[in-house]
Design a protein around this motif. Sequence first.
Motif, PDB file in Angstrom:
ATOM      1  N   THR A 177      12.781   8.874  -2.064  1.00 43.81           N
ATOM      2  CA  THR A 177      13.159   8.216  -0.814  1.00 43.81           C
ATOM      3  C   THR A 177      13.643   9.244   0.201  1.00 43.81           C
ATOM      4  N   GLY A 178      13.248   9.039   1.439  1.00 44.31           N
ATOM      5  CA  GLY A 178      13.776   9.867   2.514  1.00 44.31           C
ATOM      6  C   GLY A 178      14.947   9.209   3.200  1.00 44.31           C
ATOM      7  N   SER A 179      15.000   7.872   3.106  1.00 46.73           N
ATOM      8  CA  SER A 179      16.033   7.105   3.818  1.00 46.73           C
ATOM      9  C   SER A 179      17.221   6.746   2.933  1.00 46.73           C
ATOM     10  N   GLY A 180      16.998   6.709   1.623  1.00 47.57           N
ATOM     11  CA  GLY A 180      18.036   6.228   0.706  1.00 47.57           C
ATOM     12  C   GLY A 180      18.170   4.713   0.726  1.00 47.57           C
ATOM     13  N   ASP A 181      17.256   4.052   1.417  1.00 45.59           N
ATOM     14  CA  ASP A 181      17.322   2.604   1.573  1.00 45.59           C
ATOM     15  C   ASP A 181      16.781   1.919   0.318  1.00 45.59           C
ATOM     16  N   VAL A 241       7.278   5.615  -8.685  1.00 44.79           N
ATOM     17  CA  VAL A 241       6.749   4.859  -7.542  1.00 44.79           C
ATOM     18  C   VAL A 241       7.541   5.248  -6.303  1.00 44.79           C
ATOM     19  N   GLY A 242       6.956   5.036  -5.130  1.00 44.87           N
ATOM     20  CA  GLY A 242       7.656   5.308  -3.888  1.00 44.87           C
ATOM     21  C   GLY A 242       8.692   4.238  -3.585  1.00 44.87           C
ATOM     22  N   ALA A 243       9.653   4.598  -2.735  1.00 49.29           N
ATOM     23  CA  ALA A 243      10.718   3.653  -2.388  1.00 49.29           C
ATOM     24  C   ALA A 243      10.160   2.412  -1.701  1.00 49.29           C
ATOM     25  N   VAL A 265       2.155   8.272 -12.054  1.00 50.58           N
ATOM     26  CA  VAL A 265       2.493   7.932 -10.663  1.00 50.58           C
ATOM     27  C   VAL A 265       1.752   6.643 -10.338  1.00 50.58           C
ATOM     28  N   GLU A 266       2.495   5.582 -10.052  1.00 56.21           N
ATOM     29  CA  GLU A 266       1.880   4.261  -9.872  1.00 56.21           C
ATOM     30  C   GLU A 266       1.809   3.821  -8.410  1.00 56.21           C
ATOM     31  N   GLY A 267       2.007   4.735  -7.471  1.00 49.78           N
ATOM     32  CA  GLY A 267       1.843   4.380  -6.067  1.00 49.78           C
ATOM     33  C   GLY A 267       3.168   4.267  -5.351  1.00 49.78           C
ATOM     34  N   GLY A 268       3.141   3.781  -4.090  1.00 48.16           N
ATOM     35  CA  GLY A 268       1.978   3.338  -3.360  1.00 48.16           C
ATOM     36  C   GLY A 268       1.197   4.459  -2.704  1.00 48.16           C
ATOM     37  N   ALA A 269       0.610   4.121  -1.571  1.00 51.53           N
ATOM     38  CA  ALA A 269      -0.323   5.013  -0.905  1.00 51.53           C
ATOM     39  C   ALA A 269       0.327   6.340  -0.519  1.00 51.53           C
ATOM     40  N   ALA A 270       1.524   6.298   0.027  1.00 51.53           N
ATOM     41  CA  ALA A 270       2.162   7.526   0.514  1.00 51.53           C
ATOM     42  C   ALA A 270       2.468   8.470  -0.640  1.00 51.53           C
ATOM     43  N   VAL A 271       2.918   7.905  -1.738  1.00 49.66           N
ATOM     44  CA  VAL A 271       3.260   8.743  -2.884  1.00 49.66           C
ATOM     45  C   VAL A 271       2.001   9.317  -3.541  1.00 49.66           C
ATOM     46  N   TYR A 329      -8.348  -1.183  -0.309  1.00 54.22           N
ATOM     47  CA  TYR A 329      -6.964  -1.591  -0.018  1.00 54.22           C
ATOM     48  C   TYR A 329      -6.185  -1.782  -1.317  1.00 54.22           C
ATOM     49  N   ILE A 330      -4.899  -1.370  -1.290  1.00 49.89           N
ATOM     50  CA  ILE A 330      -4.075  -1.500  -2.498  1.00 49.89           C
ATOM     51  C   ILE A 330      -3.111  -2.678  -2.397  1.00 49.89           C
ATOM     52  N   ASP A 331      -3.179  -3.388  -1.301  1.00 47.31           N
ATOM     53  CA  ASP A 331      -2.349  -4.579  -1.089  1.00 47.31           C
ATOM     54  C   ASP A 331      -2.959  -5.287   0.119  1.00 47.31           C
ATOM     55  N   ASP A 332      -2.454  -6.474   0.444  1.00 46.51           N
ATOM     56  CA  ASP A 332      -2.837  -7.067   1.730  1.00 46.51           C
ATOM     57  C   ASP A 332      -1.658  -6.888   2.689  1.00 46.51           C
ATOM     58  N   SER A 373      -2.233   6.382 -11.079  1.00 49.34           N
ATOM     59  CA  SER A 373      -2.832   5.103 -11.443  1.00 49.34           C
ATOM     60  C   SER A 373      -2.793   4.170 -10.241  1.00 49.34           C
ATOM     61  N   CYS A 374      -3.936   3.559  -9.943  1.00 46.56           N
ATOM     62  CA  CYS A 374      -4.005   2.732  -8.743  1.00 46.56           C
ATOM     63  C   CYS A 374      -5.074   1.651  -8.906  1.00 46.56           C
ATOM     64  N   ALA A 375      -4.799   0.483  -8.354  1.00 48.40           N
ATOM     65  CA  ALA A 375      -5.814  -0.571  -8.295  1.00 48.40           C
ATOM     66  C   ALA A 375      -6.101  -0.859  -6.829  1.00 48.40           C
TER      67      ALA A 375
HETATM   68  N1  LIG Z   1      -2.479  -1.493  -5.971  1.00 49.54           N
HETATM   69  C1  LIG Z   1      -1.663  -0.638  -6.529  1.00 49.54           C
HETATM   70  O1  LIG Z   1      -2.011  -0.008  -7.527  1.00 49.54           O
HETATM   71  C2  LIG Z   1      -0.311  -0.423  -5.930  1.00 49.54           C
HETATM   72  C3  LIG Z   1       0.666   0.255  -6.651  1.00 49.54           C
HETATM   73  C4  LIG Z   1       1.913   0.466  -6.049  1.00 49.54           C
HETATM   74  C5  LIG Z   1       2.147  -0.008  -4.774  1.00 49.54           C
HETATM   75  N2  LIG Z   1       1.181  -0.690  -4.124  1.00 49.54           N
HETATM   76  C6  LIG Z   1       1.412  -1.162  -2.746  1.00 49.54           C
HETATM   77  O2  LIG Z   1       1.646  -0.016  -1.934  1.00 49.54           O
HETATM   78  C7  LIG Z   1       2.422  -0.437  -0.809  1.00 49.54           C
HETATM   79  C8  LIG Z   1       3.504   0.579  -0.592  1.00 49.54           C
HETATM   80  O3  LIG Z   1       2.881   1.817  -0.341  1.00 49.54           O
HETATM   81  P1  LIG Z   1       3.415   2.781   0.777  1.00 49.54           P
HETATM   82  O4  LIG Z   1       2.425   3.849   0.965  1.00 49.54           O
HETATM   83  O5  LIG Z   1       3.845   1.964   1.929  1.00 49.54           O
HETATM   84  O6  LIG Z   1       4.757   3.349   0.151  1.00 49.54           O
HETATM   85  P2  LIG Z   1       5.137   4.134  -1.200  1.00 49.54           P
HETATM   86  O7  LIG Z   1       4.193   5.243  -1.445  1.00 49.54           O
HETATM   87  O8  LIG Z   1       5.403   3.157  -2.288  1.00 49.54           O
HETATM   88  O9  LIG Z   1       6.554   4.703  -0.756  1.00 49.54           O
HETATM   89  C9  LIG Z   1       6.665   5.457   0.431  1.00 49.54           C
HETATM   90  C10 LIG Z   1       8.103   5.821   0.567  1.00 49.54           C
HETATM   91  O10 LIG Z   1       8.458   6.808  -0.396  1.00 49.54           O
HETATM   92  C11 LIG Z   1       9.351   7.717   0.188  1.00 49.54           C
HETATM   93  N3  LIG Z   1       8.667   9.013   0.303  1.00 49.54           N
HETATM   94  C12 LIG Z   1       7.362   9.297   0.077  1.00 49.54           C
HETATM   95  N4  LIG Z   1       7.150  10.616   0.227  1.00 49.54           N
HETATM   96  C13 LIG Z   1       8.344  11.154   0.580  1.00 49.54           C
HETATM   97  C14 LIG Z   1       8.783  12.473   0.843  1.00 49.54           C
HETATM   98  N5  LIG Z   1       7.963  13.541   0.798  1.00 49.54           N
HETATM   99  N6  LIG Z   1      10.089  12.649   1.152  1.00 49.54           N
HETATM  100  C15 LIG Z   1      10.947  11.617   1.179  1.00 49.54           C
HETATM  101  N7  LIG Z   1      10.587  10.340   0.913  1.00 49.54           N
HETATM  102  C16 LIG Z   1       9.303  10.128   0.609  1.00 49.54           C
HETATM  103  C17 LIG Z   1       9.719   7.172   1.559  1.00 49.54           C
HETATM  104  O11 LIG Z   1      10.784   6.287   1.297  1.00 49.54           O
HETATM  105  P3  LIG Z   1      11.851   5.807   2.406  1.00 49.54           P
HETATM  106  O12 LIG Z   1      11.097   4.844   3.285  1.00 49.54           O
HETATM  107  O13 LIG Z   1      12.952   5.169   1.617  1.00 49.54           O
HETATM  108  O14 LIG Z   1      12.277   7.039   3.154  1.00 49.54           O
HETATM  109  C18 LIG Z   1       8.452   6.422   1.921  1.00 49.54           C
HETATM  110  O15 LIG Z   1       8.626   5.433   2.910  1.00 49.54           O
HETATM  111  C19 LIG Z   1       2.944  -1.818  -1.117  1.00 49.54           C
HETATM  112  O16 LIG Z   1       2.201  -2.735  -0.344  1.00 49.54           O
HETATM  113  C20 LIG Z   1       2.634  -1.997  -2.589  1.00 49.54           C
HETATM  114  O17 LIG Z   1       2.349  -3.340  -2.903  1.00 49.54           O
HETATM  115  C21 LIG Z   1      -0.041  -0.923  -4.664  1.00 49.54           C
END
Ligand SMILES: NC(=O)c1ccc[n+]([C@@H]2O[C@H](COP(=O)([O-])OP(=O)(O)OC[C@H]3O[C@@H](n4cnc5c(N)ncnc54)[C@H](OP(=O)(O)O)[C@@H]3O)[C@@H](O)[C@H]2O)c1
Length: 248
Positions: free
Chosen positions: A106-110, A68-70, A173-179, A36-39, A28-30
Motif C-alpha cells: 500500500t502507498g496510502s496505508g488505507d 494482493v494489492g491494497a 501474486v494474485e493481483g490486481g492489475a497494478a500489482v 478484463y479482470i473485473d467489471d 495468477s490471474c483470471a
Molecule cells: N480476476 C482476478 O484474477 C483478480 C484478482 C485480484 C483482483 N482483481 C480485481 O482487480 C481490481 C483491483 O486491481 P487494481 O489494479 O485496482 O489494484 P491492486 O493491484 O489490487 O492494488 C493496487 C494498490 O496497491 C498499492 N500499490 C501497488 N503498487 C504500489 C507501489 N509500488 N507502491 C505503493 N503501493 C502500491 C496501492 O495501494 P494504495 O491505494 O493503498 O496506495 C495501489 O492502489 C479489483 O477490481 C479486483 O476485483 C481481479
Amino acid sequence: MTAAAPIPHAAGPAAAGPATPRPYVLLSCAMSIDGYIDDASDQRLMLSNEADLDRVDAVRAGCDAILVGAATVRADDPRLVVRSPQRRRERADRGLPPSPTKVTVTGSGDLDPAARFFTVGDAERVVYCATSVLAQTRHRLDGLATVADGGDPVDPCRVLADLAARGVRRLMVEGGAAVHALFLGAGLADELHLVVAPFFVGDRRAPRFPGDGRFPWHPGHRAGLAEVRQIGDVVLLRYALSGRCPDV
Ligand SMILES: NC(=O)c1ccc[n+]([C@@H]2O[C@H](COP(=O)([O-])OP(=O)(O)OC[C@H]3O[C@@H](n4cnc5c(N)ncnc54)[C@H](OP(=O)(O)O)[C@@H]3O)[C@@H](O)[C@H]2O)c1
C-alpha cells in the motif's frame, strides 16, 4: 522494518541469509475473453469456475505467501486462505501453517483493520507500506500485521528480499492489475497462470490485465508457453517467464 520470526516454507529447507535468492514468483490471474479482470460494478465478478478455484487452492497450498494489492483488499475483501481441509492438514503435517502468509502493498496505508485479510485465519500477515505512511499504518494495524517499510513507492525488489529473509521461497501474486504490472514491469516474475473465462466485459472503466507498463516480454522477446489446459468452460494458459520456471 519490524522483525518477525522466519516463516516455515512450503518448498523445502533453505537457510535465509544474504545469499538467499528472491522467492520464486508465480502470478495468477483470471480474465474475460477481452482481458478484463473485473467489471466496473461494486460487486466482485466471478470469472473462474469451481474446478478452477480448486486448482487455485492447490497452487496456494504449495506457496509460502500470497500477495494482493491494497485495492484488491478494499474491493474484494478476500480471505486468502487454503480452503480444502485436506490441503490444510497436509501443510500442517509438513510443519507449515494451514495457510500461507498473507502479504499486501500500500502507498496510502488505507487498509481497514476489519478486512478479512486481517481477521480470517491465523496466517502471518505482512503489509509493505510506503515510508511516508509507515508510522500511521503501524498504528492502525497494531497487533494485526507486521507493517514493513517498502520504500516510497514500495519497491518490489525490496519486498522480495524482505520476504526471502522471512523464509518465503515461493510467492503467489494474485493481483490486481497494478500489482501484476509492478512485478511484471520489474521483470520479477517466473511463471504466469492466466485463466480465460468464456465471456466479455466490454467496459473500459473496468480493470484489465495487467495495468499499463513496459514489460520484458514483447514481440522481440516472447514468453514461453508451458501449458494449455481446459478446465470445464475456462482455459488455463501457463507461461514460463524466467529460467527458474521448471517448464522453460
Ligand atoms: N480476476 C482476478 O484474477 C483478480 C484478482 C485480484 C483482483 N482483481 C480485481 O482487480 C481490481 C483491483 O486491481 P487494481 O489494479 O485496482 O489494484 P491492486 O493491484 O489490487 O492494488 C493496487 C494498490 O496497491 C498499492 N500499490 C501497488 N503498487 C504500489 C507501489 N509500488 N507502491 C505503493 N503501493 C502500491 C496501492 O495501494 P494504495 O491505494 O493503498 O496506495 C495501489 O492502489 C479489483 O477490481 C479486483 O476485483 C481481479
